[in-house]
Design an enzyme around this catalytic site. Structure first.
Site, mmCIF file in Angstrom:
data_model
loop_
_atom_site.group_PDB
_atom_site.id
_atom_site.type_symbol
_atom_site.label_atom_id
_atom_site.label_comp_id
_atom_site.label_asym_id
_atom_site.label_seq_id
_atom_site.Cartn_x
_atom_site.Cartn_y
_atom_site.Cartn_z
ATOM 1 N N PHE A 29 6.395 -2.236 -3.805
ATOM 2 C CA PHE A 29 6.259 -3.725 -3.665
ATOM 3 C C PHE A 29 5.030 -3.993 -3.767
ATOM 4 O O PHE A 29 4.928 -5.291 -4.085
ATOM 5 C CB PHE A 29 6.978 -3.867 -2.273
ATOM 6 C CG PHE A 29 5.811 -3.487 -1.442
ATOM 7 C CD1 PHE A 29 5.236 -4.262 -0.636
ATOM 8 C CD2 PHE A 29 5.737 -2.135 -0.843
ATOM 9 C CE1 PHE A 29 4.128 -4.158 0.261
ATOM 10 C CE2 PHE A 29 4.533 -1.919 0.305
ATOM 11 C CZ PHE A 29 4.113 -2.887 0.713
ATOM 12 N N LYS A 30 4.129 -3.190 -3.779
ATOM 13 C CA LYS A 30 2.598 -3.472 -4.000
ATOM 14 C C LYS A 30 2.490 -4.194 -5.271
ATOM 15 O O LYS A 30 1.592 -5.315 -5.423
ATOM 16 C CB LYS A 30 1.599 -2.459 -3.882
ATOM 17 C CG LYS A 30 1.812 -1.382 -2.624
ATOM 18 C CD LYS A 30 1.410 -2.111 -1.510
ATOM 19 C CE LYS A 30 1.493 -1.534 -0.307
ATOM 20 N NZ LYS A 30 0.592 -0.141 -0.306
#
Length: 482
Positions: free
Chosen positions: A112-113
């Site tokens: 998700f980063k």
């Protein structure tokens, strides 16, 4: 929109100044002077927008020093099917009545980063080009932040990355993603210690203002406001996808170690997004769960920081909690500084259990918390696979476990996915008896040559290494693009 420090530094900054500085001069974190409010009519108008256009609308509320046309172009360049694998950038998937999974790990590093880091890379390149300047990014990672930052910054003009990680504490896949990069502007540093040692070094180096200015040190960790506000976008996206069946709002469960991901949810809620509950999920390193249950924030020692099967959350010092506490205390910078700068340094803890502001925190901010064990994670991975033919990683399994503790069938619960299962293959194999599917572009990554520098947990050693790398340029501030 201007930005202030949580610890009261007198200087106010524009967005791009906060973007390049990362940490405020007094060691505090930048926050907007006020949170812009979004009404229901605006939310309804945003329903038909693409993710890129939604990002532009939200960022426009916070960015006053980038022309609108340029900001829109940056968002359009970032959020594409080519980068994120499918036309829907952050799609919502229904698992069961009241429980949804939001896909956030389809980017280049399968975590998700990427959702924020890809935007941050383009923002930095834009601003550095505009200023004809260079930036040396110093960051710390417990797993996914490092690879996301490096893949976002590789080849970018005017940017070097020095990324610290705890030696031997990431999964084999995470290490391979980072250490196999051979780009000239990427420098991996493995620290003999835990993640908190890495994070402390970043803060100490950034706190040395003379060194920071001499070597143009910036940050891409979630202490950087630009990265956090980029994460706010997928909370709005998740709500807009779910809200056709949930006019009264949604709840969101967030696996969180450094309080960055869920802090973005707090910001979205402060903006008026109808979030009923923000559910914080931790693993056995439960410093955040303890705080929200008791009011006591107690930093763990290196010896007390456990190695778990959700290693990106093996954190005992949550940097972004300071932004929330600043809001909790009515934006009282002197009290925030006393807690995070004085009491934590002297005692290793602070106690808000008797504070009336803390007593009202759950009702005022919607925050709930919980933790899960290794056995809980294995059970959640098996359950989601057997019932829904979906494989989730162990951090997402933390989220599912704690989400189910706080669910209400009347209010949809969105679990934020954190990473694709291949990044934690050993745990998936333990849970399901087989390794997860591997994307074709990741085949053989563990066998690639590696480039990494091992250093002790010492800020001066890191500063010496940065200075050594910078030698050979014509000055300590290298020419743009070198």
């Amino acid at each position: 929109m201007q930005y202030v420090s949580t610890r009261g530094h007198s200087g106010r900054k524009q967005f791009c100044e906060a973007l390049l500085e990362g940490l405020a001069p007094d060691g505090g974190l930048y926050v907007p002077e006020t949170y812009p409010r979004v009404d229901h009519a605006t939310l309804d108008a945003w329903r038909t927008l693409s993710y890129a256009n939604l990002a532009f609308e939200i960022l426009s509320l916070y960015v006053g020093d980038i022309p609108s046309a340029d900001l829109k172009a940056i968002c359009a360049k970032t959020y594409t099917p080519e980068i994120f694998g499918k036309p829907d950038i952050a799609p919502l998937r229904k698992l069961e009545r009241g429980l949804y999974l939001q896909e956030l790990s389809n980017g280049p590093t399968l975590a998700f980063k990427d959702m924020a880091m890809q935007l941050l890379g383009n923002l930095l390149e834009y601003e550095l080009t505009r200023r004809q300047e260079n930036l040396n990014i110093l960051g710390a990672t417990s797993g996914d932040t490092g690879s996301a930052a490096e893949y976002a910054m590789r080849g970018k003009k005017g940017v070097r990355v020095f990324m610290l990680s705890p030696r031997g504490r990431m999964s084999a896949f995470q290490q391979a993603q980072m250490f196999s990069l051979q780009d000239h502007n990427i420098h991996n540093i493995a620290i003999d210690g835990v993640f908190d040692d890495c994070q402390d070094i970043v803060k100490r180096v950034s706190g040395d203002l003379e060194f920071k200015r001499q070597y143009n040190i910036g940050a891409v960790n979630s202490i950087n406001w630009a990265r956090l506000v980029a994460q706010v976008v997928y909370y709005f996206s998740g709500y807009l996808q779910a809200s056709e069946t949930a006019p009264e709002g949604v709840s969101v469960a967030v696996p969180s170690g450094n309080f960055g991901n869920i802090c973005a949810g707090h910001v979205a809620r402060m903006m008026g997004l109808p979030i009923s509950r923000l559910v914080l999920a931790t693993n056995e390193n439960d410093v955040l769960d303890e705080f929200f249950r008791t009011g006591v924030y107690r930093v763990r020692s290196r010896a007390d920081t456990r190695e778990t099967s959700s290693p990106s959350m093996d954190i005992s010092k949550a940097s972004n909690l300071e932004r929330f506490v600043f809001d909790l205390l009515g934006r009282d910078a002197s009290r925030t500084k006393a807690l995070f700068d004085d009491q934590l340094s002297e005692r290793g803890l602070f106690d808000l259990s008797g504070d009336p502001d803390f007593a009202k925190a759950a009702a005022r901010f919607g925050l709930r918390s919980g933790k899960s064990t290794h056995a809980d994670r294995l059970a959640a991975i098996r359950d989601i696979w057997e019932r829904y033919n979906t494989t989730i990683d162990p951090h997402t399994a933390d989220g599912v476990t704690v989400a189910r503790m706080h669910m209400s069938l009347e209010v949809p619960m969105i679990v934020l996915e954190t990473a694709q299962p291949i990044k934690f293959a050993a745990t998936i194999k333990e849970a399901l008896g087989r390794e997860p599917d591997r994307p074709r572009r990741c085949e053989g990554i563990e066998e690639l040559p590696r480039r990494v520098k091992v250093l002790p947990a010492d800020a001066q050693a890191v500063k010496n290494y940065i200075a050594e790398i910078m030698q050979g340029t014509t000055s300590r501030k290298p020419a743009f693009g070198s």
